[in-house]
Enzyme design. Sequence first.
Site, PDB file in Angstrom:
ATOM      1  N   HIS A 159       4.285   9.527  -5.917  1.00  0.00           N
ATOM      2  CA  HIS A 159       5.573   8.869  -6.113  1.00  0.00           C
ATOM      3  C   HIS A 159       6.568   9.425  -5.118  1.00  0.00           C
ATOM      4  O   HIS A 159       6.527  10.609  -4.803  1.00  0.00           O
ATOM      5  CB  HIS A 159       6.099   9.098  -7.544  1.00  0.00           C
ATOM      6  CG  HIS A 159       7.169   8.143  -7.906  1.00  0.00           C
ATOM      7  ND1 HIS A 159       8.488   8.369  -7.611  1.00  0.00           N
ATOM      8  CD2 HIS A 159       7.111   6.927  -8.505  1.00  0.00           C
ATOM      9  CE1 HIS A 159       9.194   7.334  -8.023  1.00  0.00           C
ATOM     10  NE2 HIS A 159       8.392   6.449  -8.563  1.00  0.00           N
TER      11      HIS A 159
ATOM     12  N   ASP B  13       1.755   3.619 -13.355  1.00  0.00           N
ATOM     13  CA  ASP B  13       0.789   2.532 -13.167  1.00  0.00           C
ATOM     14  C   ASP B  13      -0.644   2.962 -13.431  1.00  0.00           C
ATOM     15  O   ASP B  13      -1.527   2.121 -13.568  1.00  0.00           O
ATOM     16  CB  ASP B  13       0.901   1.978 -11.743  1.00  0.00           C
ATOM     17  CG  ASP B  13       2.225   1.289 -11.513  1.00  0.00           C
ATOM     18  OD1 ASP B  13       2.666   0.598 -12.431  1.00  0.00           O
ATOM     19  OD2 ASP B  13       2.820   1.462 -10.450  1.00  0.00           O
TER      20      ASP B  13
HETATM   21  N1  CMC Z   1      -3.648   8.810  -2.398  1.00  0.00           N
HETATM   22  C1  CMC Z   1      -3.905   9.641  -1.361  1.00  0.00           C
HETATM   23  N2  CMC Z   1      -2.957  10.230  -0.610  1.00  0.00           N
HETATM   24  C2  CMC Z   1      -1.675   9.939  -0.901  1.00  0.00           C
HETATM   25  C3  CMC Z   1      -1.325   9.094  -1.958  1.00  0.00           C
HETATM   26  C4  CMC Z   1      -2.366   8.523  -2.733  1.00  0.00           C
HETATM   27  N3  CMC Z   1      -2.078   7.712  -3.751  1.00  0.00           N
HETATM   28  N4  CMC Z   1       0.020   8.994  -2.021  1.00  0.00           N
HETATM   29  C5  CMC Z   1       0.500   9.736  -1.045  1.00  0.00           C
HETATM   30  N5  CMC Z   1      -0.520  10.326  -0.343  1.00  0.00           N
HETATM   31  C6  CMC Z   1      -0.391  11.279   0.760  1.00  0.00           C
HETATM   32  C7  CMC Z   1      -0.022  10.556   2.053  1.00  0.00           C
HETATM   33  O1  CMC Z   1      -1.161  10.202   2.807  1.00  0.00           O
HETATM   34  C8  CMC Z   1       0.826  11.601   2.764  1.00  0.00           C
HETATM   35  O2  CMC Z   1      -0.029  12.533   3.360  1.00  0.00           O
HETATM   36  P1  CMC Z   1       0.404  13.261   4.747  1.00  0.00           P
HETATM   37  O3  CMC Z   1       1.652  14.032   4.427  1.00  0.00           O
HETATM   38  O4  CMC Z   1      -0.761  14.112   5.069  1.00  0.00           O
HETATM   39  O5  CMC Z   1       0.645  12.154   5.729  1.00  0.00           O
HETATM   40  C9  CMC Z   1       1.542  12.317   1.613  1.00  0.00           C
HETATM   41  O6  CMC Z   1       0.707  12.136   0.455  1.00  0.00           O
HETATM   42  C10 CMC Z   1       2.936  11.736   1.309  1.00  0.00           C
HETATM   43  O7  CMC Z   1       2.801  10.337   1.166  1.00  0.00           O
HETATM   44  P2  CMC Z   1       3.891   9.275   1.651  1.00  0.00           P
HETATM   45  O8  CMC Z   1       3.222   7.977   1.882  1.00  0.00           O
HETATM   46  O9  CMC Z   1       4.721   9.857   2.757  1.00  0.00           O
HETATM   47  O10 CMC Z   1       4.792   9.205   0.346  1.00  0.00           O
HETATM   48  P3  CMC Z   1       5.788   8.047  -0.026  1.00  0.00           P
HETATM   49  O11 CMC Z   1       6.856   8.693  -0.826  1.00  0.00           O
HETATM   50  O12 CMC Z   1       6.219   7.278   1.171  1.00  0.00           O
HETATM   51  O13 CMC Z   1       4.904   7.056  -0.940  1.00  0.00           O
HETATM   52  C11 CMC Z   1       3.889   6.005  -2.779  1.00  0.00           C
HETATM   53  C12 CMC Z   1       4.955   7.014  -2.308  1.00  0.00           C
HETATM   54  C13 CMC Z   1       4.052   5.788  -4.275  1.00  0.00           C
HETATM   55  C14 CMC Z   1       4.106   4.670  -2.074  1.00  0.00           C
HETATM   56  C15 CMC Z   1       2.477   6.588  -2.456  1.00  0.00           C
HETATM   57  O14 CMC Z   1       2.275   7.781  -3.168  1.00  0.00           O
HETATM   58  C16 CMC Z   1       1.358   5.584  -2.766  1.00  0.00           C
HETATM   59  O15 CMC Z   1       1.061   4.735  -1.912  1.00  0.00           O
HETATM   60  N6  CMC Z   1       0.747   5.665  -3.991  1.00  0.00           N
HETATM   61  C17 CMC Z   1      -0.276   4.705  -4.387  1.00  0.00           C
HETATM   62  C18 CMC Z   1       0.404   3.438  -4.870  1.00  0.00           C
HETATM   63  C19 CMC Z   1       1.046   3.616  -6.236  1.00  0.00           C
HETATM   64  O16 CMC Z   1       0.446   4.136  -7.166  1.00  0.00           O
HETATM   65  N7  CMC Z   1       2.302   3.115  -6.341  1.00  0.00           N
HETATM   66  C20 CMC Z   1       3.047   3.108  -7.602  1.00  0.00           C
HETATM   67  C21 CMC Z   1       4.240   3.997  -7.550  1.00  0.00           C
HETATM   68  S1  CMC Z   1       5.003   4.256  -9.165  1.00  0.00           S
HETATM   69  C22 CMC Z   1       5.523   2.709  -9.750  1.00  0.00           C
HETATM   70  C23 CMC Z   1       6.363   1.909  -8.812  1.00  0.00           C
HETATM   71  O17 CMC Z   1       7.166   2.408  -8.021  1.00  0.00           O
HETATM   72  O18 CMC Z   1       6.257   0.686  -8.869  1.00  0.00           O
END
Ligand code: CMC
Length: 430
Positions: free
Chosen positions: A307, A365
């Site tokens: 998140h 989720d």
């Molecule tokens: N699986 C594997 N690695 C992950 C994941 C994951 N689900 N989420 C983040 N990472 C890694 C990412 O690769 C990055 O690694 P590095 O620093 O080495 O590049 C690090 O963690 C930080 O990730 P980010 O993409 O910079 O983080 P963000 O804040 O931009 O993204 C997120 C947040 C929710 C979009 C992301 O965690 C994600 O894609 N999760 C899976 C989708 C999901 O479950 N979304 C629902 C969120 S909660 C309900 C809602 O908002 O609707």
Amino acid sequence: MADSKSAKLLVEGKEIELPILSPTAGPDVLDIRKLYGQADVFTYDPGFTSTASCDSTITYIDGDKGELWYRGYPIEQLAAESHYLEVCYLLLYGELPTEAQLVDFETRVTRHTMVHEQMHNFFRGFRRDAHPMATMVGVVGAMSAFYHDSTDIADPLQREIASIRLIAKLPTIAAMAYKYSIGQPFVYPRNDLDYASNFLHMCFAVPAEPYNVDPALARAMDRIFTLHADHEQNASTSTVRLAGSSGANPFACIAAGIACLWGPAHGGANQACLEMLREIGSVDRIPEYIAKAKDKNDPFRLMGFGHRVYKNFDPRAKVMKESADEVLELLGVHNNPTLQVAKELERIALEDEYFVSKKLYPNVDFYSGIILEAMGFPTSMFTPIFALSRTVGWISQWKEMIGDPQNKIGRPRQLYVGADKRDYVDLDKR
Ligand code: CMC
């Protein structure tokens, strides 16, 4: 919000003083509104990781502590003690209602649950295999055509009626989108039922036989609505605010929010998560998927994990997990393979160095899909249920913005990295 504190910024030798605003809770905020005028520079923050886009009194998240408050009330208390329509009142008007106010609000919402009969024809224009989210984006956008007597945003009464209409009709529209996709007749709302029971009724009843809503399932449904009701300035809420900042009508703004919510990084994650659990299929394949999630060259992510704001745990996920246990127990679901994969995946990921060091915890989720599947919803309905629950949050944030005298059209700037100015080249010379 006092601005007695300030920060100094040196831009190519010129000192700029920036006020620091202090919120009720959370980190201080550097006020850069006058920066461009004073120093001729923009700030650069793609994804808004360090930018507050507005001030708001509605919802607060402490990502480090794993806390979520609606109007100051912790989500755990609201999920345990309150119910969705009371939470809607709280989000919309800022305070918990008195008994009389609650009765009046519930009456107003239930009197608006039916949709214009001509909307049935509008539904019939969609292909039967349309995703219910696609149908919802279209139908909610079309509400401005069916209810144009509540689209004047300058009129507080029309804003109020539009808000009530949206909260009341979204369950009807989501249920109609579902019924249409499975070829069953639309089921009209029943105003003798509470909000959650009525939704279950509109989804699962058929005219051919009586349908009794299980009160325990209705309670679980209500809790899902409550847990999703608002979540600060997330992508879809910011979309609603941005759309609304131009003066667009509330139905158009909420349709924009639904479109944004659909993406798998946001509300679409509940569907994507359950599909991922099914694709993994058995516990012995989990290590393969964990390795894919960790592989920098593989775009795969564990859906339902991570998140932007929560770096401890998602407090909604905690309540949702308890609710999932209750619902599965109630329905006698014990050896479901999806559930076994989910439990083992959660255990392994919570111990894995990659997930621990990046503070990736299961989010809301991860568990909601398990409950919704057990209740009998297909995966395609997971995100529409999120959308109908979040409508009150979107409309509360939209109302707050419209009522704010400081409101101006949202218009970010950019760091231009394209071609420099150049002369047009005639076709025969390229
Ligand atoms: N699986 C594997 N690695 C992950 C994941 C994951 N689900 N989420 C983040 N990472 C890694 C990412 O690769 C990055 O690694 P590095 O620093 O080495 O590049 C690090 O963690 C930080 O990730 P980010 O993409 O910079 O983080 P963000 O804040 O931009 O993204 C997120 C947040 C929710 C979009 C992301 O965690 C994600 O894609 N999760 C899976 C989708 C999901 O479950 N979304 C629902 C969120 S909660 C309900 C809602 O908002 O609707």
